[in-house]
Enzyme design. Sequence first.
Site, PDB file in Angstrom:
ATOM      1  N   ALA A   1       1.102  -1.397  -0.037  1.00  0.00           N
ATOM      2  CA  ALA A   1      -0.219  -0.356   0.112  1.00  0.00           C
ATOM      3  C   ALA A   1       0.421   0.849  -0.673  1.00  0.00           C
ATOM      4  CB  ALA A   1      -0.850  -0.415   1.783  1.00  0.00           C
ATOM      5  N   ASP A   2       0.288   2.435  -0.944  1.00  0.00           N
ATOM      6  CA  ASP A   2       1.162   3.659  -0.431  1.00  0.00           C
ATOM      7  C   ASP A   2      -0.199   4.547   0.769  1.00  0.00           C
ATOM      8  OD1 ASP A   2      -1.498   4.917  -1.974  1.00  0.00           O
ATOM      9  OD2 ASP A   2      -0.395   5.625  -3.352  1.00  0.00           O
ATOM     10  N   SER A   3       0.501   5.180   0.720  1.00  0.00           N
ATOM     11  CA  SER A   3       0.361   6.114   2.368  1.00  0.00           C
ATOM     12  C   SER A   3      -0.972   6.716   1.929  1.00  0.00           C
ATOM     13  CB  SER A   3       1.180   7.216   2.816  1.00  0.00           C
ATOM     14  OG  SER A   3       1.544   8.206   1.668  1.00  0.00           O
ATOM     15  N   LEU A   4      -1.802   7.000   0.380  1.00  0.00           N
ATOM     16  CA  LEU A   4      -2.916   7.442  -0.036  1.00  0.00           C
ATOM     17  C   LEU A   4      -3.764   5.782   0.232  1.00  0.00           C
ATOM     18  CD1 LEU A   4      -3.046   9.855  -2.504  1.00  0.00           C
ATOM     19  CD2 LEU A   4      -3.499   9.684   0.369  1.00  0.00           C
ATOM     20  N   ASP A   5      -3.328   5.265   0.007  1.00  0.00           N
ATOM     21  CA  ASP A   5      -4.261   4.112   0.115  1.00  0.00           C
ATOM     22  C   ASP A   5      -4.422   3.206   1.867  1.00  0.00           C
ATOM     23  OD1 ASP A   5      -3.714   2.955  -2.118  1.00  0.00           O
ATOM     24  OD2 ASP A   5      -2.061   1.808  -2.112  1.00  0.00           O
TER      25      ASP A   5
END
Lengths: 236, 78
Positions: B35-39
Amino acid sequence: MFKDRKLLVTGGTGSIGSSICNYFKNNGCEEISSTTTNLNKVKPDQNYIKFKELNLDNIENSNLDEVFDFDIDFLILNAGLNKDNIFLRMSSDDWNSVINVNVNSSFHLLKHFVKKMVKRRFGRIVFISSVVAYTGNPGQVNYTASKSAISGLVKSLALELSTRNITVNSVAPGFIRSNMTNRLNDEQKNAILERIPMKKLGDPNDIAKAVGFLCSENADYITGQTLHVNGGLALI
Amino acid sequence: MSDIEERVKKIVVEHLGVEEAKIQSDSKFIDDLGADSLDTVELVMAFEEEFGCEIPDDAAEKIVTLKDAVTYLTANSN
């Protein structure tokens, strides 16, 4: 061009704000909303705009979930305030209110709307900056500081949201015929005209067209940028 | 597996596009599941929707694994 899209422009009763609303209306945008500090400022020909009364100087006391109970595709952060004075005579009130309206209110509005844009995988955010953010202007340390702050915000937010099909850009007007420049006297206006290669002030619609471009499909791959609309006044 | 854990897992699978078998209770969304931070923000929004609750930012920041989410939602969802 903007069919089925929803727009919010802050400061829709001002010269540039009302031009932006009008441009989007003429290009098929069906749902246009805006904010104003005082609903009495709304003109009769603006009845197609859904206006919300909002004091951007004191936005922390507003419940934005209540004020804006709808989604938008385009957010145009246009509302701006200037309280000019030479630095040594500038009061801290004049500093604070300009920073509050021009910068801090944007933080809160973005907090409210960006989450929904992330979820929907679409958003076009355009700030109205100013040429003086890039050139400086005596008598405007508060205003230029506020507009320069926007320049950094635009770049960082553009990077953060780039994977979600949300673009963040700004338009930096030069001298535009507006309520703000109408306050200048003839001598000041002539001095400005001499510095503008096109030898004329810009029209609010020139700004509206640039904003329209950044929200259109033609600008899908443009983010983190500033579009300078100033008749050649400053080449940045 | 509790009902809450099952629902949380389903959201993680759908949102991050990872195989269910790969998700351990202590897998970290960012480090282990890609995941990225927005995820992670979107996952929290999806949890809020699924469980009809509001997760404040300071609590949301502490939800970094499936287990964290299940623990929080068990204590706070209706």
